[in-house]
Design an enzyme around this catalytic site. Structure first.
Site, PDB file in Angstrom:
ATOM      1  N   GLU B  68      19.066 -23.833  12.099  1.00  6.73           N
ATOM      2  CA  GLU B  68      18.627 -23.120  10.896  1.00  6.73           C
ATOM      3  C   GLU B  68      19.300 -21.761  10.745  1.00  6.73           C
ATOM      4  OE1 GLU B  68      16.694 -24.987  12.744  1.00  6.73           O
ATOM      5  OE2 GLU B  68      16.023 -26.460  11.266  1.00  6.73           O
ATOM      6  N   PHE B  94      10.395 -24.321  10.017  1.00  6.73           N
ATOM      7  CA  PHE B  94      11.754 -24.165  10.551  1.00  6.73           C
ATOM      8  C   PHE B  94      12.395 -22.850  10.087  1.00  6.73           C
ATOM      9  CE2 PHE B  94      12.366 -29.093  10.655  1.00  6.73           C
ATOM     10  CZ  PHE B  94      11.380 -29.176  11.621  1.00  6.73           C
ATOM     11  N   HIS B 137       4.377 -28.227  12.563  1.00  7.19           N
ATOM     12  CA  HIS B 137       4.921 -28.592  11.255  1.00  7.19           C
ATOM     13  C   HIS B 137       4.002 -28.275  10.082  1.00  7.19           C
ATOM     14  CE1 HIS B 137       7.042 -31.444  14.053  1.00  7.19           C
ATOM     15  NE2 HIS B 137       8.049 -30.850  13.455  1.00  7.19           N
TER      16      HIS B 137
END
Lengths: 81, 370
Positions: B68, B94, B137
């Site tokens: 990322e 992320f 997540h």
């Protein structure tokens, strides 16, 4: 004889719900394991819902064009063993 | 007008932007294969005729390694040297891996270089909360980025907003972060297939009402509307306001909606402390305190990690039951179904926390006796 609930699967991590677009089996039909039961439209994919067990489709709980959350029971299969 | 899903509207906006301007490119993980559902063709099949890769080629649809910090850094550089990238970062959690690039480079570069370079880049990411994706997540991290000057923060709640706001984001000369709630991906509405753009800093009055105001963010907006529907049957009229962009924030719209009824509930799926709800509540208290007839109430996610268990997880986020309860509390009324002995209704969102009126009296009596 056992009653097996067919749950709407979560096919991907982004899937929260699905719409039953068509039932391929009717109540009273004999189904084999992994045999296609219904067509489902989700956020990203159109998928075929397959039977989790062999037996007789005894109940359809979610009508065509209805949208339900993942893990919702959509049908019931009665097994012979 | 055509019926589009939230995800479909994002795909439509990306396609529009790519056709309108050659400088627009899409980069991210698995964008070539349309894994995240917004770079496909007309159908949902990845290989369907005319997907983005076939239409625009690898020069403009570019897969990246899973890194990322590199993705964000490269996009910022590309933007500063003439492209207008749309970056698909998939999961919002992320973004943390690229914090240096976001905070020290994307947000500051225009200022640091005295305006010689602008940073016209759009970062899209999805908040996968409510889907049993575990603590890694399920984050809703927009408040962290609201705290960084230089970044624009967009939180569309409807397909039509997702399309119009993404088009505006591509036009922006500053970095824009778009947070999409995955629970909204399947929602559908009539969307204009022609080009249109929704300006930043202009909220949407989703419903008008006179008794109480719910200011709702992202995935809490449809829940607030559902709560308003329930309350309408009880004779309570609720205004629902969605700011749509958190930076810039439609302060005027929020204050007007709040002052209209004087009873304010802020619903926000992010964690409670220092969240968007905290900021909105503070603005209302600072500027229209005289109009308030009850304390501002916040319905947010508690400051805890998100469990994997679907049964546990669903209870944490703002839902229609909690929002409706907060509105009733603001008005000093009791839910009709709470009057019965087994008051808890719906999907268990209220659980056993609401006592019967009889029990309330007993509690009060005990309290006063002490």
């Amino acid at each position: 004889m056992a009653r097996v609930e067919v749950l709407l699967p979560q096919w991907g991590m982004g899937m929260s719900e699905g719409t039953i677009t068509s039932w391929l089996k009717a109540v009273g039909d004999t189904v084999a394991e992994d045999e296609p039961l219904a067509e489902v439209e989700a956020e990203k994919v159109e998928e075929t819902l397959e039977s989790p067990a062999a037996g007789t489709l005894v109940e359809i709980l979610v009508a065509e064009d209805e949208t339900v959350e993942v893990r919702t029971p959509v049908a019931v299969i009665e097994t012979t063993d | 007008m055509t019926v589009m899903s939230y995800l479909g509207a994002i795909g439509a906006a990306q396609k529009e932007a790519m056709l309108a301007d050659d400088r627009v490119v899409i980069i991210g993980e698995d964008v070539e294969a349309n894994v995240y559902g917004t770079t496909g063709g007309a159908g949902k099949s990845r290989a369907s005729e005319g997907d983005f890769l076939q239409q625009f080629g690898r020069n403009r649809i570019r897969n990246t390694p899973i890194s990322e910090e590199v993705i964000v850094g490269a996009a910022v550089g590309a933007a500063m040297t003439g492209l207008r990238p749309i970056v698909d970062l998939s999961y919002s959690s992320f973004l943390y891996m690229a914090m240096d690039q976001f905070v020290n480079q994307a947000a500051k570069n225009r200022y640091m270089f005295g305006g010689q370079a602008s940073v016209p880049v759009v970062f899209r990411s999805a908040m996968f909360y409510g889907l049993s994706t575990g603590a890694h997540h399920s984050d809703r991290p927009y408040p962290m980025f609201m705290n960084v000057p230089g970044l624009k923060i967009v939180t569309p709640a409807y397909p039509s907003d997702a399309k119009g706001l993404l088009r505006t984001a591509v036009d922006s000369d500053d970095p824009v972060l778009i947070f999409e709630a995955c629970v909204l991906w399947g929602s559908k509405e009539e969307v204009d297939e022609n080009e249109y753009k929704i300006p930043f800093g202009v909220g949407r009055s989703v419903r008008t009402g006179t008794d109480a105001t719910v200011i709702a963010v992202s995935g809490a907006v449809p829940e607030a509307v559902a709560a308003a529907d329930t309350l309408a049957k009880e004779g309570i009229s609720v205004e629902v306001f969605d700011p749509r962009t958190l930076v810039p924030l439609d302060v005027e719209g929020i204050l007007t909606a709040a002052a209209k009824t004087g009873r304010v509930v802020v619903a926000d799926p992010a964690h409670r402390t220092c969240g968007a709800a905290a900021e909105i509540s503070a603005l209302v208290s600072e500027h229209v305190f005289d109009s308030l007839r009850a304390p501002v109430r916040r319905i947010t996610t508690p400051d805890i990690q998100i469990p994997f268990s679907p049964a546990l997880e669903k209870q944490l986020y703002p839902n229609r039951i909690a929002i409706a309860d907060a509105v009733r509390a603001s008005l000093g009324v009791i839910a009709p179904d709470a009057a019965g002995a087994n008051g808890a209704a719906g999907n268990g969102g209220r659980g056993g926390s609401v006592a019967t009126p009889g029990a309330d009296r007993e509690e009060l009596a005990t309290g006063s006796a002490r």
